[in-house]
Enzyme design. Structure first.
Site, PDB file in Angstrom:
ATOM      1  N   ASP A  11       2.335   3.911   3.493  1.00  0.00           N
ATOM      2  CA  ASP A  11       1.460   5.074   3.391  1.00  0.00           C
ATOM      3  C   ASP A  11       0.038   4.581   3.664  1.00  0.00           C
ATOM      4  OD1 ASP A  11       0.485   7.704   2.526  1.00  0.00           O
ATOM      5  OD2 ASP A  11      -0.131   6.663   0.697  1.00  0.00           O
ATOM      6  N   ASP A  13      -3.585   6.620   2.745  1.00  0.00           N
ATOM      7  CA  ASP A  13      -4.612   6.950   1.751  1.00  0.00           C
ATOM      8  C   ASP A  13      -4.121   6.662   0.337  1.00  0.00           C
ATOM      9  OD1 ASP A  13      -6.641   7.936   3.552  1.00  0.00           O
ATOM     10  OD2 ASP A  13      -5.318   9.642   3.907  1.00  0.00           O
TER      11      ASP A  13
END
Length: 259
Positions: A11, A13
């Protein structure tokens, strides 16, 4: 049947860098000001809105609860899309002026995975422009083509916690879920990865403390550094106090042991 770890999917953020509070949030506020809107997302409110993935979706959720008249405008969808484009422009400018540092252990782990021959990919709901800004300014110490596949933005219609972005990345990698491990920081990320059949390592971020990470193989405070070991919240502990390539391989293998 053995399951060897062949790829790690990150991922962005909150996972690679803690960009939500001091990157995306002020960029949204700058876009709102540019368009003459009296909206302001403070730290607590943005934390609540993070339960919704996707910037356009977050704005619609905010309007539904706080500015319902905005959604009744005939041009509401077009304006939300414009606002999101402006927000991305402000975010990229912020990153160019003062890049947010990578989270502890991120650069070290990625380098170790590369040395070990593990393929790398990204699965995120943020826009490709935001990913590019982070790679150029936050992860500039890494080679330009570190991630073989980048799944970002509206490349799939359903965003996390739907598994679609992970399914798309797996298709591009040409690998089954059992050959991969996801690294996430949020409950929505865990649900998305698990929905696609991937085991998940969580490195919780400032906005995801206390979330329900049921289904994750392990939950750490961060990925850890030699002089700053990670705290183990749940699951298998890393032997050296940090998530290294050997730990990820061991964690991945443990997920496929007979029960």
């Amino acid at each position: 049947m053995t399951h060897a770890l062949q790829a790690v999917i990150f991922d962005v953020d909150g996972t690679l860098a803690d960009t939500e509070r001091d990157g995306h949030r002020p960029a949204f506020n700058a876009a709102f000001k540019e368009y003459g809107l009296d909206w302001n997302w403070d730290v607590p409110r943005y934390g609540e809105l993070l339960a919704v993935t996707g910037g356009k979706e977050r704005m619609r959720t905010f309007c539904a609860g706080h500015r319902p008249d905005f959604l009744s405008r005939p041009d509401a969808d077009a304006l939300i899309a414009e606002l999101h484009q402006a927000k991305t422009r402000h975010y990229v400018a912020f990153m160019e002026r003062r890049a947010i540092p990578p989270r502890p252990g991120v650069v070290r782990l990625i380098r170790e995975l590369q040395t070990a021959g593990i393929r790398l990919a990204i699965a995120t709901t943020t826009t490709p422009a935001n990913v590019d800004a982070l790679l150029r300014h936050t992860l500039h110490a890494l080679p330009p083509v570190t991630f073989e596949v980048i799944g970002a933005g509206d490349i799939v219609p359903a965003k996390k916690p739907a598994p679609d972005i992970y399914t798309w990345v797996l298709g591009k990698l040409g690998l089954p879920p059992s050959a991969c491990l996801a690294v996430e920081d949020s409950r929505n990320g865990v649900l998305a990865a698990r929905g696609a059949g991937l085991p998940v390592l969580v490195a919780q971020s400032s906005y995801t403390l206390g979330e329900d990470f049921t289904g994750a193989a392990a939950v750490l405070s961060d990925l850890g550094e030699p002089d700053r070991p990670a705290r183990v919240i749940a699951g298998i502990a890393p032997e050296r106090g940090m998530a290294d390539a050997a730990y990820l391989a061991r964690l991945h293998a443990a997920c496929f042991l007979p029960r």
